[in-house]
Design an enzyme around this catalytic site. Structure first.
Site, short mmCIF file in Angstrom:
data_model
loop_
_atom_site.label_atom_id
_atom_site.label_comp_id
_atom_site.label_asym_id
_atom_site.label_seq_id
_atom_site.Cartn_x
_atom_site.Cartn_y
_atom_site.Cartn_z
N ASN A 6 0.85 -1.19 0.00
CA ASN A 6 0.00 0.00 0.00
C ASN A 6 0.89 1.25 0.00
O ASN A 6 1.69 1.46 0.91
CB ASN A 6 -0.90 -0.04 1.24
CG ASN A 6 -1.84 1.13 1.30
OD1 ASN A 6 -1.44 2.26 1.08
ND2 ASN A 6 -3.10 0.88 1.61
N HIS A 42 -5.48 3.76 -1.54
CA HIS A 42 -6.79 4.15 -1.02
C HIS A 42 -7.07 5.57 -1.47
O HIS A 42 -6.37 6.49 -1.07
CB HIS A 42 -6.75 4.05 0.51
CG HIS A 42 -8.07 4.30 1.19
ND1 HIS A 42 -8.22 4.10 2.55
CD2 HIS A 42 -9.27 4.72 0.74
CE1 HIS A 42 -9.48 4.40 2.89
NE2 HIS A 42 -10.13 4.79 1.81
N THR A 101 -8.23 3.51 8.64
CA THR A 101 -9.49 2.76 8.59
C THR A 101 -9.70 2.01 9.90
O THR A 101 -8.99 1.05 10.19
CB THR A 101 -9.45 1.77 7.41
OG1 THR A 101 -8.93 2.45 6.28
CG2 THR A 101 -10.83 1.24 7.10
N GLU A 151 -11.31 -9.17 2.78
CA GLU A 151 -10.02 -8.87 3.41
C GLU A 151 -10.32 -8.74 4.89
O GLU A 151 -11.13 -7.90 5.31
CB GLU A 151 -9.41 -7.57 2.85
CG GLU A 151 -8.09 -7.27 3.54
CD GLU A 151 -7.29 -6.13 2.91
OE1 GLU A 151 -7.47 -5.82 1.72
OE2 GLU A 151 -6.47 -5.55 3.66
N1 PXP Z 1 -5.92 -3.06 3.91
C1 PXP Z 1 -6.90 -2.12 3.98
C2 PXP Z 1 -8.26 -2.49 3.49
C3 PXP Z 1 -6.63 -0.83 4.46
O1 PXP Z 1 -7.62 0.09 4.53
C4 PXP Z 1 -5.31 -0.51 4.86
C5 PXP Z 1 -4.99 0.87 5.29
O2 PXP Z 1 -5.18 1.76 4.25
C6 PXP Z 1 -4.33 -1.51 4.74
C7 PXP Z 1 -4.67 -2.78 4.29
C8 PXP Z 1 -2.89 -1.26 5.11
O3 PXP Z 1 -2.81 -0.98 6.47
P1 PXP Z 1 -1.41 -0.53 7.08
O4 PXP Z 1 -1.07 0.77 6.45
O5 PXP Z 1 -1.69 -0.43 8.54
O6 PXP Z 1 -0.41 -1.59 6.72
#
Ligand code: PXP
Length: 243
Positions: A6, A42, A101, A151
């Site tokens: 991400n 996102h 989130t 997920e």
């Molecule tokens: N998966 C989803 C659906 C998310 O909303 C996020 C955060 O944007 C992540 C994974 C990744 O989370 P992190 O940044 O805590 O690794």
């Protein structure tokens, strides 16, 4: 097991100065070349990190691996997603004042709306996942509204204060993953995963993919992005006995 990287927080740093660097597209290319199996981003309603223009550029340059667009189930996002056509949309809950989130989507409470919303996405050839807490009712509801995948939100596991709490949360994730697979859904997981806590989740064989952002981008400041992605990929493959 796949690793989705991400890239939001590369854009967070750029937006802190409203400048052009660091460039999340460059980050996506480095992540791809360092072993990421997917690029996740996102597009938030408040555009606090990823911008519309980033989405267009990502679509044009990331062609060898899938693009996973996380978004709230709004009309605006539906329009963007169906025009950009990422490989997957992951539907997440979104509150304007949250830091990240918080908690999974309440699929049960919005099921009739989600049914038609997901149909529109799938009709344009996009696969759909819901980001849900590891709770059987939400997983079942995800299947019923037409999602291809869930997920599982790993935030409670990541935030656990004690070892026993952590074990309880890990067990919930495992149970949710087994249940999701038994329904025929693809099962992914993410949120709050770090170099220190990723392995037990990565070892759950029903989970096919992890989406990880903050920890990778945070550590890339010290190690460089290439090394940060490689280290995370190695940990998840080790947890699966694949290296
Ligand atoms: N998966 C989803 C659906 C998310 O909303 C996020 C955060 O944007 C992540 C994974 C990744 O989370 P992190 O940044 O805590 O690794």
């Amino acid at each position: 097991m796949r690793l989705g990287v991400n890239i939001d927080h590369i854009a967070t740093l750029r937006e802190a100065r409203k400048t052009t660097e660091p460039d999340p597209i460059k980050g996506a290319l480095i992540a791809r070349d360092s072993g990421a199996d997917q690029i996740t981003f996102h597009l938030r309603e408040d555009r606090r990190h990823i911008q519309d223009d980033d989405v267009k550029k990502l679509k044009s340059v990331i062609t060898e691996i899938p693009l996973n667009m996380e978004m709230a189930a709004t009309e605006e996002m539906l329009e963007i997603a169906t025009s950009i056509k990422p490989d997957r949309v992951t539907l997440v809950p979104e509150k304007r004042d949250e830091i990240t989130t918080e908690g999974g989507l309440n699929v049960i409470s919005m099921s009739s709306f989600l049914k038609s919303y997901i149909k529109e996405l799938k009709d344009s050839g996009i696969s759909v996942a819901t980001f849900v807490d590891p709770v059987e009712e939400q997983i079942k509801a995800s299947l019923e509204v037409g999602a291809d995948a869930v997920e599982l939100h790993t935030g409670e596991y990541a935030n656990a204060k004690t070892e026993s709490q952590r074990k309880t949360e890990l067990f919930r994730i495992k149970k949710g993953a087994v249940y999701g697979r038994s329904l025929g859904l693809d099962v992914f997981a993410g949120h709050g995963l770090t170099y220190l806590n990723v392995k037990p989740v990565a070892a759950i064989e029903e989970i096919e993919e992890l989406n990880i952002g903050h920890s990778i981008i945070a550590n890339s400041i010290f190690w460089g992005l290439e090394e940060a992605v490689r280290k995370m990929k190695k940990l998840i493959l080790e947890a699966r006995g694949l290296v």
